[in-house]
Write an enzyme that holds these catalytic residues in place. Structure first.
Site, PDB file in Angstrom:
ATOM      1  N   GLY A 195      -8.636   6.162  -0.336  1.00 36.19           N
ATOM      2  CA  GLY A 195      -8.328   6.598   1.019  1.00 36.19           C
ATOM      3  C   GLY A 195      -8.979   5.676   2.020  1.00 36.19           C
ATOM      4  O   GLY A 195     -10.048   5.119   1.740  1.00 36.19           O
TER       5      GLY A 195
ATOM      6  N   GLN B 117     -12.122   2.483   9.888  1.00 36.45           N
ATOM      7  CA  GLN B 117     -12.943   1.822   8.862  1.00 36.45           C
ATOM      8  C   GLN B 117     -12.688   0.319   8.791  1.00 36.45           C
ATOM      9  O   GLN B 117     -13.435  -0.407   8.145  1.00 36.45           O
ATOM     10  CB  GLN B 117     -12.692   2.447   7.481  1.00 36.45           C
TER      11      GLN B 117
ATOM     12  N   CYS C 208     -17.371   7.025  -0.023  1.00 34.35           N
ATOM     13  CA  CYS C 208     -16.655   6.465   1.114  1.00 34.35           C
ATOM     14  C   CYS C 208     -16.832   4.953   1.101  1.00 34.35           C
ATOM     15  O   CYS C 208     -17.944   4.462   0.877  1.00 34.35           O
ATOM     16  CB  CYS C 208     -17.223   7.044   2.409  1.00 34.35           C
ATOM     17  N   LEU C 209     -15.765   4.226   1.338  1.00 32.14           N
ATOM     18  CA  LEU C 209     -15.853   2.761   1.366  1.00 32.14           C
ATOM     19  C   LEU C 209     -16.819   2.278   2.444  1.00 32.14           C
ATOM     20  O   LEU C 209     -17.373   1.191   2.328  1.00 32.14           O
ATOM     21  CB  LEU C 209     -14.467   2.141   1.593  1.00 32.14           C
TER      22      LEU C 209
ATOM     23  N   HIS D 291     -11.276  14.391   4.347  1.00 33.65           N
ATOM     24  CA  HIS D 291     -12.259  13.310   4.495  1.00 33.65           C
ATOM     25  C   HIS D 291     -11.752  12.253   5.489  1.00 33.65           C
ATOM     26  O   HIS D 291     -12.481  11.828   6.383  1.00 33.65           O
ATOM     27  CB  HIS D 291     -12.526  12.690   3.117  1.00 33.65           C
ATOM     28  N   GLU D 292     -10.485  11.860   5.350  1.00 38.20           N
ATOM     29  CA  GLU D 292      -9.924  10.810   6.211  1.00 38.20           C
ATOM     30  C   GLU D 292      -9.702  11.301   7.646  1.00 38.20           C
ATOM     31  O   GLU D 292      -9.917  10.549   8.598  1.00 38.20           O
ATOM     32  CB  GLU D 292      -8.627  10.256   5.626  1.00 38.20           C
TER      33      GLU D 292
ATOM     34  N   HIS E 125     -12.757  10.996   9.621  1.00 40.85           N
ATOM     35  CA  HIS E 125     -12.967   9.644  10.158  1.00 40.85           C
ATOM     36  C   HIS E 125     -12.308   9.489  11.531  1.00 40.85           C
ATOM     37  O   HIS E 125     -12.844   8.838  12.422  1.00 40.85           O
ATOM     38  CB  HIS E 125     -12.375   8.577   9.232  1.00 40.85           C
TER      39      HIS E 125
HETATM   40  C1  QAP Z   1     -12.353   9.215   0.388  1.00 41.89           C
HETATM   41  O1  QAP Z   1     -13.102   7.324  -0.741  1.00 41.89           O
HETATM   42  C2  QAP Z   1     -12.429  10.291  -0.639  1.00 41.89           C
HETATM   43  O2  QAP Z   1     -19.160   3.919  -2.807  1.00 41.89           O
HETATM   44  C3  QAP Z   1     -11.967   7.868  -0.166  1.00 41.89           C
HETATM   45  O3  QAP Z   1     -18.937   1.610  -4.144  1.00 41.89           O
HETATM   46  C4  QAP Z   1     -13.633  10.606  -1.239  1.00 41.89           C
HETATM   47  O4  QAP Z   1     -11.936   5.638  -1.595  1.00 41.89           O
HETATM   48  C5  QAP Z   1     -11.322  10.993  -1.013  1.00 41.89           C
HETATM   49  C6  QAP Z   1     -15.521   3.694  -3.014  1.00 41.89           C
HETATM   50  C7  QAP Z   1     -13.707  11.618  -2.180  1.00 41.89           C
HETATM   51  C8  QAP Z   1     -11.394  11.995  -1.952  1.00 41.89           C
HETATM   52  C9  QAP Z   1     -12.580  12.300  -2.549  1.00 41.89           C
HETATM   53  C10 QAP Z   1     -16.777   4.154  -2.711  1.00 41.89           C
HETATM   54  C11 QAP Z   1     -15.410   2.507  -3.689  1.00 41.89           C
HETATM   55  C12 QAP Z   1     -14.294   4.399  -2.612  1.00 41.89           C
HETATM   56  C13 QAP Z   1     -17.913   3.456  -3.101  1.00 41.89           C
HETATM   57  C14 QAP Z   1     -13.019   6.139  -1.422  1.00 41.89           C
HETATM   58  C15 QAP Z   1     -17.785   2.260  -3.783  1.00 41.89           C
HETATM   59  C16 QAP Z   1     -16.536   1.790  -4.082  1.00 41.89           C
HETATM   60  C17 QAP Z   1     -14.267   5.536  -1.892  1.00 41.89           C
HETATM   61 CO    CO Z   2     -14.493   7.536   4.101  1.00 43.99          CO
END
Ligand code: QAP
Ligand code: CO
Length: 175
Positions: free
Chosen positions: A45, A50, A95-96, A137-138, A141
């Site tokens: 996501g 971001q 979270c990215l 979550h998004e 943001h």
């Molecule tokens: C949001 O999160 C989300 O720490 C998207 O080192 C979170 O794509 C949606 C990511 C939980 C549903 C459930 C995070 C990649 C990606 C990191 C992400 C990392 C590499 C997070």
């Molecule tokens: Co995020």
């Protein structure tokens, strides 16, 4: 368009995103570039803020049963609004923009979302499971809210300490 993912504690992540009114080539290029940035960073996501654009656009790409991500399951939401919410669920979110950290966060289990697609067509989707969590979550943001803002005082303090330590380590390993 080359996009760079903004990381906490960058102040831009606190900005409120603006409604999108023009569904033009510029928007399509932003969405395409966001998709590239999200896939390259192993994300499921991504919200426009971001990558430094304070516009109400987000992407979701939840892996299928075989844990594969594909363009066919990509959802693009412009100007999303949650119109119904019910139930409760807990998931260890990441979270990215907050790399390498994961914490249990409470969310609604089921939601109904109204949004527009990249051409401005109005859509409604009913979501549960990981998709529901990802949408919430998004959308946070778009309102300048990060998942770490939902932690208790003591867990947030623990996070700040740990995050600073990891940032320092990252900096040292680059030198
Ligand atoms: C949001 O999160 C989300 O720490 C998207 O080192 C979170 O794509 C949606 C990511 C939980 C549903 C459930 C995070 C990649 C990606 C990191 C992400 C990392 C590499 C997070
Ligand atoms: Co995020």
């Amino acid at each position: 368009m080359k996009l760079i993912i903004v990381e906490y504690p960058d102040k831009r992540l606190k900005e409120k995103s603006k409604l999108i009114e023009r569904f033009d080539k510029e928007l399509h290029e932003l969405l395409d570039s966001m998709y590239e940035a999200m896939i390259k960073s192993n994300g499921i996501g991504l919200a426009a803020i971001q990558v430094g654009h304070a516009k109400q656009a987000l992407l979701l790409n939840i892996p299928d049963e075989e844990d594969k991500q594909s363009m066919e399951t990509l959802i693009e939401m412009i100007n999303p609004v949650i119109t119904q919410k019910s139930g409760e669920t807990v998931y260890q979110e990441g979270c990215l923009s907050v790399p390498s950290f994961y914490e249990d966060i409470n969310r609604y289990e089921n939601i109904i979302v109204n949004y527009q697609d990249r051409d401005g067509n109005t859509k409604t989707i009913e979501a549960d499971g990981l998709l529901s969590i990802a949408v919430q979550h998004e959308i946070d943001h778009l309102n300048g809210i990060l998942f770490i803002d939902k932690l208790s005082y003591s867990r947030r303090k623990k996070f700040e300490k740990e995050y600073k330590r990891v940032q320092k380590e990252k900096k040292l390993s680059k030198e």
